[in-house]
Design a protein around this motif. Structure first.
Motif, PDB file in Angstrom:
ATOM      1  N   GLU A 134       0.809  -1.214   0.000  1.00  0.00           N
ATOM      2  CA  GLU A 134       0.000   0.000   0.000  1.00  0.00           C
ATOM      3  C   GLU A 134       0.846   1.270   0.000  1.00  0.00           C
ATOM      4  O   GLU A 134       0.323   2.361   0.215  1.00  0.00           O
ATOM      5  CB  GLU A 134      -0.916   0.002   1.237  1.00  0.00           C
ATOM      6  CG  GLU A 134      -1.857  -1.181   1.332  1.00  0.00           C
ATOM      7  CD  GLU A 134      -2.900  -1.173   0.227  1.00  0.00           C
ATOM      8  OE1 GLU A 134      -3.212  -0.065  -0.277  1.00  0.00           O
ATOM      9  OE2 GLU A 134      -3.400  -2.255  -0.124  1.00  0.00           O
ATOM     10  N   ASP A 136       2.403   3.238  -2.182  1.00  0.00           N
ATOM     11  CA  ASP A 136       2.086   4.357  -3.079  1.00  0.00           C
ATOM     12  C   ASP A 136       0.803   5.063  -2.651  1.00  0.00           C
ATOM     13  O   ASP A 136       0.732   6.292  -2.638  1.00  0.00           O
ATOM     14  CB  ASP A 136       1.961   3.860  -4.520  1.00  0.00           C
ATOM     15  CG  ASP A 136       3.296   3.415  -5.104  1.00  0.00           C
ATOM     16  OD1 ASP A 136       4.333   3.955  -4.661  1.00  0.00           O
ATOM     17  OD2 ASP A 136       3.311   2.519  -5.969  1.00  0.00           O
ATOM     18  N   ARG A 139       1.390   7.013   0.593  1.00  0.00           N
ATOM     19  CA  ARG A 139       2.193   8.214   0.324  1.00  0.00           C
ATOM     20  C   ARG A 139       1.344   9.309  -0.315  1.00  0.00           C
ATOM     21  O   ARG A 139       1.543  10.501  -0.055  1.00  0.00           O
ATOM     22  CB  ARG A 139       3.370   7.835  -0.574  1.00  0.00           C
ATOM     23  CG  ARG A 139       4.460   8.884  -0.616  1.00  0.00           C
ATOM     24  CD  ARG A 139       5.614   8.443  -1.477  1.00  0.00           C
ATOM     25  NE  ARG A 139       6.650   9.454  -1.510  1.00  0.00           N
ATOM     26  CZ  ARG A 139       7.641   9.484  -2.397  1.00  0.00           C
ATOM     27  NH1 ARG A 139       7.728   8.533  -3.326  1.00  0.00           N
ATOM     28  NH2 ARG A 139       8.541  10.448  -2.359  1.00  0.00           N
ATOM     29  N   GLU A 140       0.374   8.907  -1.144  1.00  0.00           N
ATOM     30  CA  GLU A 140      -0.501   9.896  -1.770  1.00  0.00           C
ATOM     31  C   GLU A 140      -1.430  10.526  -0.743  1.00  0.00           C
ATOM     32  O   GLU A 140      -1.663  11.744  -0.758  1.00  0.00           O
ATOM     33  CB  GLU A 140      -1.320   9.224  -2.880  1.00  0.00           C
ATOM     34  CG  GLU A 140      -2.199  10.180  -3.656  1.00  0.00           C
ATOM     35  CD  GLU A 140      -2.929   9.496  -4.802  1.00  0.00           C
ATOM     36  OE1 GLU A 140      -3.918  10.068  -5.288  1.00  0.00           O
ATOM     37  OE2 GLU A 140      -2.509   8.397  -5.196  1.00  0.00           O
ATOM     38  N   ASP A 146       7.128  10.786   3.893  1.00  0.00           N
ATOM     39  CA  ASP A 146       8.493  11.103   3.449  1.00  0.00           C
ATOM     40  C   ASP A 146       9.313  11.660   4.609  1.00  0.00           C
ATOM     41  O   ASP A 146      10.484  11.318   4.782  1.00  0.00           O
ATOM     42  CB  ASP A 146       8.464  12.127   2.313  1.00  0.00           C
ATOM     43  CG  ASP A 146       7.917  11.553   1.010  1.00  0.00           C
ATOM     44  OD1 ASP A 146       7.382  10.416   1.048  1.00  0.00           O
ATOM     45  OD2 ASP A 146       8.032  12.220  -0.022  1.00  0.00           O
ATOM     46  N   GLU A 167       8.375  -5.239  -8.526  1.00  0.00           N
ATOM     47  CA  GLU A 167       7.774  -4.132  -7.790  1.00  0.00           C
ATOM     48  C   GLU A 167       8.493  -3.919  -6.458  1.00  0.00           C
ATOM     49  O   GLU A 167       8.655  -2.786  -6.003  1.00  0.00           O
ATOM     50  CB  GLU A 167       6.282  -4.419  -7.565  1.00  0.00           C
ATOM     51  CG  GLU A 167       5.518  -3.347  -6.808  1.00  0.00           C
ATOM     52  CD  GLU A 167       5.396  -2.048  -7.579  1.00  0.00           C
ATOM     53  OE1 GLU A 167       4.790  -1.102  -7.042  1.00  0.00           O
ATOM     54  OE2 GLU A 167       5.898  -1.947  -8.716  1.00  0.00           O
ATOM     55  N   ARG A 170      11.509  -1.800  -7.045  1.00  0.00           N
ATOM     56  CA  ARG A 170      11.159  -0.392  -7.231  1.00  0.00           C
ATOM     57  C   ARG A 170      10.840   0.270  -5.890  1.00  0.00           C
ATOM     58  O   ARG A 170      11.313   1.372  -5.588  1.00  0.00           O
ATOM     59  CB  ARG A 170       9.951  -0.259  -8.166  1.00  0.00           C
ATOM     60  CG  ARG A 170       9.550   1.200  -8.435  1.00  0.00           C
ATOM     61  CD  ARG A 170       8.225   1.306  -9.159  1.00  0.00           C
ATOM     62  NE  ARG A 170       7.097   0.919  -8.330  1.00  0.00           N
ATOM     63  CZ  ARG A 170       6.498   1.723  -7.450  1.00  0.00           C
ATOM     64  NH1 ARG A 170       6.939   2.968  -7.275  1.00  0.00           N
ATOM     65  NH2 ARG A 170       5.457   1.308  -6.744  1.00  0.00           N
ATOM     66  N   LEU A 171      10.035  -0.428  -5.076  1.00  0.00           N
ATOM     67  CA  LEU A 171       9.642   0.128  -3.779  1.00  0.00           C
ATOM     68  C   LEU A 171      10.857   0.290  -2.870  1.00  0.00           C
ATOM     69  O   LEU A 171      11.004   1.306  -2.185  1.00  0.00           O
ATOM     70  CB  LEU A 171       8.608  -0.785  -3.111  1.00  0.00           C
ATOM     71  CG  LEU A 171       7.223  -0.798  -3.748  1.00  0.00           C
ATOM     72  CD1 LEU A 171       6.392  -1.937  -3.167  1.00  0.00           C
ATOM     73  CD2 LEU A 171       6.519   0.539  -3.524  1.00  0.00           C
ATOM     74  N   ALA A 174      12.841   3.277  -3.800  1.00  0.00           N
ATOM     75  CA  ALA A 174      12.174   4.519  -3.389  1.00  0.00           C
ATOM     76  C   ALA A 174      12.339   4.760  -1.896  1.00  0.00           C
ATOM     77  O   ALA A 174      12.619   5.882  -1.456  1.00  0.00           O
ATOM     78  CB  ALA A 174      10.690   4.461  -3.763  1.00  0.00           C
TER      79      ALA A 174
END
Length: 378
Positions: A134, A136, A139-140, A146, A167, A170-171, A174
């Motif tokens: 969850e 992304d 974070r939205e 952050d 994935e 990528r996570l 980040a």
């Protein structure tokens, strides 16, 4: 004669947004505590379930978890009061974990700990739990994540079993970018090696001959083979590096090494010998994330003078760390400190906590204060 030092209890802040798996991770620590007595402070007002024990909005209450551990539900403004309760000798705790509310500002809890005048606690790090599946979306909705990651000492990328391998990469990239230089480890169901956060207790779990079965005992009994199926490979998420030297360290070089420690290096523990810099003392070292402290301790009569360190992290270069520490060894020099040697120790002294005043003597609790501790004595 040097007075004995009071043992300081590490305090770990466990943070993460709602649903990230903080309580699951905490339950895992309680089940796999290796005899360590843990005090849990829940900074929330909701219904927090820790295995079979539920603390339902009872601010100011303390309950026993049946295994020598304690749990409290508190308002952040009462943190110092409960830390004083949990650090009393009668509680006999080895570690305190503060589970922050899912909407809390973890850096505020960290500031409170670092500013605390309680001489019996030691900052044990901020652990931020992240839901990989969850991330992304969280974070939205909550861009402040952050900021939370930026102040974390250890990040647990949890629920990675729900994300495809590509994935995950990528996570992880980040999260590493947002949290550097913190260590980042992946986990499923909050299962991390407890030794990332604390050392196993060196004493029996209880002094009595018979005791109530704990959650840890029950889990092992259910497993049938005496250990958790997942316990054997938890250490694969991080690396431990040992370093021993019979040559004293140069304080300037060692402080430079510590001030520039690489990303992913989470904990450093052990003892440093600074030779002529201080012939009377060895220096116990405690570092977690960006936090660093030295505690001078008198050498025992006849004790071999060694530097012995353990460095723990994720994604670290073990050989580079050993080479860096080896380069910190002092060149042969005079046996007695000169002005230059004394100046070199100034960098170490910056990280030595001032001793409390002599009148700061711990008192046993008065009868009316015993209610919160009754579970620890049961």
């Amino acid at each position: 004669m040097t007075p004995p030092r009071t043992q300081q209890i590490p305090v770990v802040v466990l943070a993460g947004f709602l649903g990230s798996g903080k309580t699951t991770l905490l339950n895992h620590l309680l089940r796999n505590r290796a005899g360590t007595r843990i005090g849990v402070i829940v900074n929330d007002f909701g219904s927090i379930e820790i295995d079979a024990m539920t603390v339902a909005g009872q601010v100011g209450s303390t309950v026993s978890l049946g295994n020598g551990c304690l749990c409290c539900a508190v308002d952040a403004s009462e943190l110092d009061t409960f830390l004083e309760t949990l650090t009393r000798p009668s509680a006999r705790l080895d570690l305190i974990v503060i589970e922050a509310s899912g909407l809390a500002e973890p850096q505020e809890l960290v500031r409170m700990l670092l500013a605390s005048e309680n001489p019996h606690i030691l900052y044990g790090g901020l652990v931020e739990v992240v839901d990989a599946a969850e991330f992304d979306g969280v974070r939205e909705r909550h861009p402040e994540i952050d900021r939370h990651l930026a102040v974390a000492d250890l990040v647990v990328l949890n629920k990675t079993d729900r994300v495809a391998e590509a994935e995950q990469e990528r996570l992880r990239a980040a999260v590493v970018e947002l949290s550097a230089p913190a260590a980042v480890i992946s986990a499923v169901h909050g299962r991390i090696d407890p030794e990332l956060l604390f050392d196993p207790a060196l004493r029996p779990d209880a002094d009595e001959k018979t005791r109530q079965l704990t959650f840890e005992d029950l889990q092992r009994e259910e497993a049938g083979d005496g250990h958790d199926d997942h316990a054997g490979h938890l250490h694969a998420a991080y690396e431990s590096v040992d370093f021993t030297s019979d040559v004293p360290l140069d304080p300037r070089r060692f402080i430079a090494f510590l001030d520039s420690r690489p990303e992913g290096l989470y904990r450093i523990k052990g003892f440093a010998d600074f030779g002529a810099g201080d012939r009377d003392n060895r220096y116990a070292l405690h570092a977690v994330g960006r936090f660093l402290r030295f505690v001078p301790q008198p050498w025992a009569r006849g004790e071999q003078r060694l530097t012995q360190l353990v460095l723990i992290g994720a994604g670290i270069d073990a050989e580079a760390l050993r080479a860096g520490l080896t380069a910190c060894r002092a060149e042969p020099g005079p046996e007695t400190p000169d002005t230059e040697t004394e100046r070199a120790m100034w960098g170490v002294f910056r990280y030595v906590q001032q001793e409390p005043e002599p009148e700061d003597v711990r008192q046993e609790p008065e009868p009316e204060d015993v209610r919160e501790e009754a579970a620890a004595e049961a």
